[in-house]
Design a protein around this motif. Sequence first.
Motif, PDB file in Angstrom:
ATOM      1  N   HIS B 724       0.821  -1.202   0.000  1.00 54.74           N
ATOM      2  CA  HIS B 724       0.000   0.000   0.000  1.00 54.74           C
ATOM      3  C   HIS B 724       0.858   1.256   0.000  1.00 54.74           C
ATOM      4  O   HIS B 724       0.614   2.200  -0.753  1.00 54.74           O
ATOM      5  CB  HIS B 724      -0.929  -0.005   1.218  1.00 54.74           C
ATOM      6  CG  HIS B 724      -2.020  -1.030   1.098  1.00 54.74           C
ATOM      7  ND1 HIS B 724      -2.820  -1.385   2.153  1.00 54.74           N
ATOM      8  CD2 HIS B 724      -2.432  -1.781   0.057  1.00 54.74           C
ATOM      9  CE1 HIS B 724      -3.691  -2.303   1.762  1.00 54.74           C
ATOM     10  NE2 HIS B 724      -3.469  -2.568   0.493  1.00 54.74           N
ATOM     11  N   ALA B 725       1.872   1.231   0.849  1.00 49.07           N
ATOM     12  CA  ALA B 725       2.745   2.395   0.928  1.00 49.07           C
ATOM     13  C   ALA B 725       3.494   2.596  -0.387  1.00 49.07           C
ATOM     14  O   ALA B 725       3.631   3.726  -0.887  1.00 49.07           O
ATOM     15  CB  ALA B 725       3.739   2.234   2.075  1.00 49.07           C
ATOM     16  N   SER B 727       2.574   1.503  -3.370  1.00 45.65           N
ATOM     17  CA  SER B 727       1.632   1.928  -4.400  1.00 45.65           C
ATOM     18  C   SER B 727       1.292   3.401  -4.241  1.00 45.65           C
ATOM     19  O   SER B 727       1.211   4.151  -5.220  1.00 45.65           O
ATOM     20  CB  SER B 727       0.356   1.086  -4.322  1.00 45.65           C
ATOM     21  OG  SER B 727       0.640  -0.254  -4.575  1.00 45.65           O
ATOM     22  N   ALA B 728       1.096   3.799  -2.985  1.00 49.74           N
ATOM     23  CA  ALA B 728       0.780   5.196  -2.737  1.00 49.74           C
ATOM     24  C   ALA B 728       1.917   6.098  -3.186  1.00 49.74           C
ATOM     25  O   ALA B 728       1.707   7.132  -3.825  1.00 49.74           O
ATOM     26  CB  ALA B 728       0.485   5.408  -1.256  1.00 49.74           C
ATOM     27  N   SER B 729       3.137   5.671  -2.889  1.00 46.40           N
ATOM     28  CA  SER B 729       4.282   6.497  -3.282  1.00 46.40           C
ATOM     29  C   SER B 729       4.390   6.568  -4.798  1.00 46.40           C
ATOM     30  O   SER B 729       4.694   7.615  -5.367  1.00 46.40           O
ATOM     31  CB  SER B 729       5.569   5.940  -2.679  1.00 46.40           C
ATOM     32  OG  SER B 729       5.956   4.757  -3.346  1.00 46.40           O
TER      33      SER B 729
END
Lengths: 377, 880
Positions: B724-725, B727-729
């Motif tokens: 998630h992190a 992908s978010a980045s």
Amino acid sequence: MVIFVHTADWQLGMARDLLDDDAQARFTQARIDAISRIGDVARDHDAAFVVVAGDVFESNHLDRRTVHRALEALAGVDVPVWLLPGNHDPLDAASIYESSAFTARSPEHVRVLRHDAVDAGGGVELVGVPWTSKEMLRDEVAHTLSRLDPLAGDRERIMVAHGVATGFDVDRHRLDVIDLSQVQRAVDERLVSYLALGDRHSTTRVGTSGRVWYAGAPEPTRFTEIDAGKVLVVDVEGPRCDVTPVRVGTWRFRQWPVDLTGDHDVDALRARLDGVADAARTVVRLDVSGVVGLSTAARFDGLIAEAADRLAACDVRGRDDRLVAVADDADLSDLDLGPVTRDVVAELCDAALGGGDGAQDASRALVLLHRLVAGAA
Amino acid sequence: MRIRRIRLRDFRGVAECDVELLQAGSETGVVVVEGPNEIGKTSLAEALDLVWEYRDSSRSRVVRDLQPVGRDVGTTVEIDVEAEGVAFTYAKTWNRDTSTELQVTAPRAEHLTGREAHERARRLLADLVDPGMWAALRVAQGDVSLPDVGAVPALATALARVSGTAAVDARDTAMADCVATERARWWTDHGRPRGPLTEATAGLEAAQEAHGRAQAALERVREDLDAAERLRATAASTGRELDEARVVQAASRAAVERLHDAQRVVESRRSRHEQCDTAAQAARRALGRRGELVAEHAAAVEMLDAARAAWDAGMGVRDGEADVARRQQARDDARQARDAAHERLRIVEAQARRSTATAELSGLHSRLDEARRVSAELRRVEQELSRGLIEPSDLDRLRGLDLAARAAQGALAAGAARVGITVDDDVEARVTEGTESVGRLDWTEIEVVDGVEITVPGVIAVRVAPGAGLAELRGRAQAARRELAAALAELGVDDLHAAEAAASRAGRSGEEAVRLRAARDHALDGEDIEVLTLRAAELGAAIADWSEMADDDAGTGPDLVGAQQAARQAQELLDGAQAVLDAAGAQAQHRRESTEELRTTAERADATVAHLASRLSAARSDVDDLVLADEAERCESELRRASAAFEGAREAVAAEPAEQVEMLAESADAAVGRLEVELADARRELAVRAARAAAKSEEGPATTSDRAEARLRAATSRHERAEHAASASALLAATFARHRESRRRQWVAPLADEIHRLGSVLWGSGFSVELDDDLRIARRTLDGVTLDFHDLSHGAREQLALLTRLACAIVVGPGGAPIVIDDALGFSDPERLRRMGAVLGVAGRSCQVVLLTCHPQRYRHVPNATTIRLPVGSVAYRAA
């Protein structure tokens, strides 16, 4: 007359998904400690013995340490303890009751209830209905009752069984369901004085005779249990049967819905979490939903992180799908954003609110951006 | 900012130079300053920088180098500058009589000197023009690099003004750095996972593997347990089947036993029947043998009587013997007659043979005599032939050798010296040839071949030697003679004539020998003399024998045919008598043998009768004939009973389905056996599975699995968070980059458009450029072909660099700086120069362009350009 302690579903060796290693260790130890407390209850109520109506162990395939710790705790109980094999620990080829770990260290007063009726002393006969495999293909209680003769004189017969009974939500195709009408008839005909049941983890009186009970698990195991954490003190004498639930459990499983709309909801949740007593033995599940600003989402995430450190476990459901974090006016005004960053925020907010596959990623990207901006600031 | 005028004095090689770079009243335009090398064009450009940078007191080497060589004078630069609402003249002298003077005329008059003037002038410059732009718009000789217009704040401001979009914001730049840093935590530049994401993935994979192992171990225990349950059920059901099968088996075995009992009864009665049958047969045989013995005895008695009668009747054998004797006498007579006839025939044959042999012997003798005579003659002729036989070939060879010897001798004689001598009769002279004394001389001429010595004893001795060339001729003559002599000796003749005579004789003798051999062969007629001689001797001996045998008194002419006929008749008579004798003998022999046989028969019959009588008596002494008959009757009766019992039992067994009973029993046995095996197998497998499940269960696979599952959950959670992190980045970085790029494109569009507008004049409508973050041309596209800037030709790069400066100056507008180009476009072809002239003309409408060149033809296509020529020695120039 006989007084005994009815308990069941110790599930020793059980592992819970939500618990980390430390919490799992405490959870496991609490279930061992419950045995000692049950011994205390027996002593306090002058019980003649303790019957455990099945699922003493979570599985037949546990490591030796779990068995040894259980036997060590059982050794401290002053009265005889009769263990009934249930569907989790059936008397099959790999029965834990036949394992060297159990047989080598089992105290003298700890017995396993098998098919044979046993004399518990004091005019009390114990009839066990053990499970012999993970799946039984008939109503073993009815089958056993069919072979019993009516009680003579002032003798009492305690039947100890395990399984789901009619009247509960159960798969109608199952063959092992205990027919309560047969049990009631047996009670009426004085074939049994009391039927000690196990399987349901909530303490439950079954039928109208007052002589058929599910003791429930002495320590709660899941959120859906209604009245777990108790044992039953049973006092039977002819037509009289008094059953008294006694709490022994120390753990709690709490499940709360949380609708977040702003910082005040986060504050309210914080207050509620702070109010949890004995947090190290409490597992909290939050079903969150709502649309919040980035700063609120950041506060919520911070609160959850704190709670997870304090509670046995804090399970948040819906954080990724039902709780949407977008930039609100406060976020934009509070943060000194450049024009490109503002464009980025606008696009990500649209995506987060638009639903679809990319909504969660967009929401996470916004939270990340917020963190980066806040960090830079 | 504009430079309206510049003046140099004693600036390196320029003594005095005053150039007006803008027409009066004009703020833009193109000025071409042309002149030969070393005239000071580059000094003009250089002075525009130095005047701002170095104080008049500077002792910098750069400043000192400005002083003309060999002249201790000051170097002065003076410029007139204009900008929006500002005008001033700034003058500076270095090295000698240094001074700085600033005369501001607008917006308000100021006059400063020295350091103050310098400082003020610099502040004015900083206010009026962006230093970066001031530097960027200068083109030195040979410079093809792109100007750093990205570092020109004035351009950024102009772009923001024209595009309506703010230039890159520092906050966005900072945020972009943060976003890039955050993304770099999770991803490589190529978009591959890294750092915590890679670690989380590895952790998840390890946890999955461990969980898989734990689950597999637990599953194996469960499989064993399930199998044990199934096997327990199988064993139970098999056990029940086995019990049922055993009941069936017992019933089948009982039926078989009953059947076997009945079969045993049959066998027993069969045996009894066979015993009775055997006994009856024995009784029958005994009774039969007794009857046979009685009958045999009676027959023997009858035979004895007949034999005796026959023997008595066979006693006439003596008549036969007498007949035989008569027949023998007749045969002997016939034999004598035959012998006499044979003797007569032998004598007649001897006489005939002697006569024939005598005639043959006479002939033989004649042939032998002739043969012997001819043979003697032949031997003689052959002896002659064997002596001195010369073959024609030998004769030819001798003739050849003789001819050669005579030829050699002739040649020698021809070559030899001839000595003629005349001797008186009373003089004795001797001649010696070689070493041999020849004799007394009595001839007058001799040939000197071997050397001749002529001696007159007491008077003279004359030696005549042959010439030197005669030795070879003499050698040849000698060799020919030796060869001829050797051939004659070999053939045994003295000379050629003898040889020819011998050859003639040999021819005649050969012919005679041929004739004699023919005569001898005729006489012998293919045989040799010895054979004929032996045959004559044998004939003589035979004739002698026959003479002894022949009866010469029997008259003349023996009748051989008659004798032979008589002999045959006598033999026939003998044969007939012998046949009659043989018949009579055979008959007599037959009669003798018949009589003997009758006698023997009678004797044998007698003995047989005696023997049979003895046996019959003995048998009857053991068992009487009546007892024997009663026993036979009893056995027959027993046999009938046993046969009936046997048949009854056999019929009873035959009525039973024996085969079916046996098959059912066999089937029951097989079923029990199979079920026993199945039960044993199930119990054994059950024991194995149960034991294994129990053993493995004690290892705590559920606990292990729970722990592995917990670790897997934790790893999954970590991985999910990392994903998630990450992908978010990635999303944030991509979104940020996209927006930044969009903004940048919008912001840079006026410059790109201006470059495109100017470039289209130069290269046509197929021209476009792509600017990088520093506003440099990264790539040029021409008619669909895109090349990086660094891959372009030298000329194209120079042109693009110039275009960038012109576009920058146009975008910035009057607030910018003058473009000063020192001898550029040296790499451009005429067509490109022509088009670049148009471009410079366009630029000149928006800004001040100063072109310094020694190749004025490069810029003759620049419209509206002002040309200033700098001849040597000129001091002041005005823009025309």
